[in-house]
Design a protein around this motif. Structure first.
Motif, PDB file in Angstrom:
ATOM      1  N   GLU A  99      -5.667  13.218   0.764  1.00 29.49           N
ATOM      2  CA  GLU A  99      -6.826  12.794  -0.030  1.00 29.49           C
ATOM      3  C   GLU A  99      -6.683  11.369  -0.561  1.00 29.49           C
ATOM      4  OE1 GLU A  99      -7.044  15.716  -3.071  1.00 29.49           O
ATOM      5  OE2 GLU A  99      -7.535  17.363  -1.702  1.00 29.49           O
ATOM      6  N   ASN A 100      -5.472  10.962  -0.870  1.00 31.03           N
ATOM      7  CA  ASN A 100      -5.290   9.686  -1.556  1.00 31.03           C
ATOM      8  C   ASN A 100      -4.900   8.534  -0.637  1.00 31.03           C
ATOM      9  OD1 ASN A 100      -5.355  10.116  -4.762  1.00 31.03           O
ATOM     10  ND2 ASN A 100      -4.559  11.965  -3.785  1.00 31.03           N
ATOM     11  N   PRO A 148      -8.362   5.825   0.768  1.00 32.18           N
ATOM     12  CA  PRO A 148      -8.776   4.532   0.200  1.00 32.18           C
ATOM     13  C   PRO A 148      -7.911   3.366   0.690  1.00 32.18           C
ATOM     14  CG  PRO A 148      -8.735   6.213  -1.499  1.00 32.18           C
ATOM     15  CD  PRO A 148      -8.103   6.818  -0.301  1.00 32.18           C
ATOM     16  N   HIS A 149      -6.605   3.606   0.856  1.00 34.42           N
ATOM     17  CA  HIS A 149      -5.712   2.556   1.351  1.00 34.42           C
ATOM     18  C   HIS A 149      -6.060   2.187   2.790  1.00 34.42           C
ATOM     19  CE1 HIS A 149      -3.146   2.696  -2.177  1.00 34.42           C
ATOM     20  NE2 HIS A 149      -3.053   4.007  -2.056  1.00 34.42           N
ATOM     21  N   PHE A 188       1.970  12.476  -9.369  1.00 31.60           N
ATOM     22  CA  PHE A 188       1.319  13.772  -9.156  1.00 31.60           C
ATOM     23  C   PHE A 188       2.339  14.915  -9.234  1.00 31.60           C
ATOM     24  CE2 PHE A 188       0.434  17.059  -5.891  1.00 31.60           C
ATOM     25  CZ  PHE A 188      -0.637  17.691  -6.520  1.00 31.60           C
ATOM     26  N   TRP A 205      -2.378  16.194  -1.296  1.00 34.03           N
ATOM     27  CA  TRP A 205      -2.587  15.014  -2.152  1.00 34.03           C
ATOM     28  C   TRP A 205      -2.523  13.735  -1.313  1.00 34.03           C
ATOM     29  CZ3 TRP A 205      -0.434  10.431  -3.390  1.00 34.03           C
ATOM     30  CH2 TRP A 205      -0.895   9.790  -4.552  1.00 34.03           C
ATOM     31  N   GLN A 259       2.321   1.800  -3.447  1.00 36.12           N
ATOM     32  CA  GLN A 259       1.324   2.345  -4.365  1.00 36.12           C
ATOM     33  C   GLN A 259       1.087   3.825  -4.095  1.00 36.12           C
ATOM     34  OE1 GLN A 259      -2.018  -0.208  -3.665  1.00 36.12           O
ATOM     35  NE2 GLN A 259      -1.241  -1.869  -4.950  1.00 36.12           N
ATOM     36  N   LEU A 260       1.026   4.181  -2.816  1.00 35.44           N
ATOM     37  CA  LEU A 260       0.804   5.583  -2.446  1.00 35.44           C
ATOM     38  C   LEU A 260       1.943   6.466  -2.965  1.00 35.44           C
ATOM     39  CD1 LEU A 260      -0.916   7.646  -0.786  1.00 35.44           C
ATOM     40  CD2 LEU A 260       0.627   7.169   1.128  1.00 35.44           C
ATOM     41  N   GLY A 267       1.958   6.935  -6.759  1.00 37.44           N
ATOM     42  CA  GLY A 267       0.972   7.947  -7.146  1.00 37.44           C
ATOM     43  C   GLY A 267       1.433   9.351  -6.820  1.00 37.44           C
ATOM     44  N   LEU A 268       2.097   9.509  -5.670  1.00 37.07           N
ATOM     45  CA  LEU A 268       2.610  10.822  -5.282  1.00 37.07           C
ATOM     46  C   LEU A 268       3.657  11.320  -6.272  1.00 37.07           C
ATOM     47  CD1 LEU A 268       2.881  13.193  -3.320  1.00 37.07           C
ATOM     48  CD2 LEU A 268       4.442  11.781  -1.948  1.00 37.07           C
ATOM     49  N   GLN A 313       0.832  -1.202   0.000  1.00 37.91           N
ATOM     50  CA  GLN A 313       0.000   0.000   0.000  1.00 37.91           C
ATOM     51  C   GLN A 313       0.868   1.254   0.000  1.00 37.91           C
ATOM     52  OE1 GLN A 313      -2.138  -1.135   3.587  1.00 37.91           O
ATOM     53  NE2 GLN A 313      -4.051  -1.190   2.445  1.00 37.91           N
TER      54      GLN A 313
END
Length: 291
Positions: A128-129, A132-133, A108, A125, A100-101, A104-105, A97
């Motif tokens: 907000e993201n 879900p994790h 971004f 960011w 993945q975070l 994505g960062l 997790q």
């Protein structure tokens, strides 16, 4: 007109000042007390050597349960015209997790315009993201309770360096080990040896932090993984992160050039059920002479 390092560092200080006003509580921003003064000295005298890169940690809570999240920030001298190096972590996230975070960062950050300050946007960011994790982790934890006990793995890294002297480097090593809940030791002198043990992701983060950006003559010589159905704390060889100094030689030139006593170090390893590591580190079989 080309942007200068001086202009970039001025912007970095402005951003730090802004972030301190946005995160005013104690512990929300961890910044070395010498970091900003070093940059300010350079700005007063740009002909001098470049200051160390600005590095700090932003800690914030996320969600109704106030989950603690940390964002590690390292700014290249040419930031914001070069992307910052960011790493978000939370003890509530599993390794996949977290990976993945941070993937994505990074995506971004790369989508933003060059030259724009972006650390606060990165914090937003992550807030907000990461949710879900966290929700996925709640669901999977509930399911796991009905299944078999999940095994944990103790990760142990043996790190060799040509030497370890500098006080600021030793401080970084000890601070990082404490922050990541790692046990082991740091042997000061020539050569220098570090052992860290704990969760794999924490050991790997320690390795990433201490060797960046340009620690030469350092290598991870050996890695051990031990699996258990209980707590990894039961598998640790060390109860804390120790400071070892086996000083036997002194005064070389203008400074002390401490060569460690290999015999004492071998004895220490054997006391901690790690005598086999001596040959891995130094390429020779360790023997303790009779006295």
């Amino acid at each position: 007109m080309a942007v200068t390092v001086k202009e970039c560092l001025e912007l970095q200080l402005l951003e730090v000042e802004m972030l301190l006003s946005m995160f005013p509580k104690k512990g929300e921003i961890s910044l070395d007390e010498n970091a900003v003064p070093s940059v300010q000295r350079y700005l007063r005298n740009p002909d001098g050597p470049l200051p160390p890169q600005l590095e700090y940690l932003i800690t914030f809570d996320v969600g109704e349960e106030k989950v603690k999240v940390e964002l590690q920030v390292l700014l290249p001298h040419m930031y914001p015209h070069v992307a910052p190096q960011l790493f978000a972590r939370s003890n509530t996230l599993r390794r996949q997790q977290q990976l993945q975070l941070n993937t994505g960062l990074a995506s971004f950050i790369s989508s933003l315009d060059s030259g724009e300050l972006c650390i606060y946007e990165a914090v937003q960011w992550v807030k907000e993201n990461i949710l879900p994790h966290l929700e996925d982790d709640k669901i999977s934890s509930g399911s796991a309770a009905k299944e078999v006990v999940v095994k944990e793995t103790l990760h142990r890294m043996w790190i060799y360096s040509h030497h370890i002297y500098r006080q600021e480097l030793r401080k970084k090593i000890f601070d990082c080990a404490k922050q990541l809940n790692l046990t082991g030791f740091c042997l000061t002198g020539k050569p220098g040896v570090i052992c860290v043990e704990g969760l794999r992701e924490n050991c790997e983060e320690f390795w990433r932090v201490i060797r960046y950006p340009n620690w030469k003559h350092i290598s991870c010589k050996h890695v051990e993984n031990v699996e258990t159905e209980g707590s990894i704390d039961d598998l640790r060889l060390f109860s804390a992160f120790e400071d070892l100094q086996f000083q036997v030689h002194g005064d070389y030139g203008l400074r002390n050039d401490y060569h460690m006593d290999l015999g004492q170090f071998l004895e220490f390893l054997k006391q901690h059920r790690s005598g086999h590591i001596f040959q891995i580190l130094f390429g020779v079989e360790g023997k303790i002479s009779d006295k």
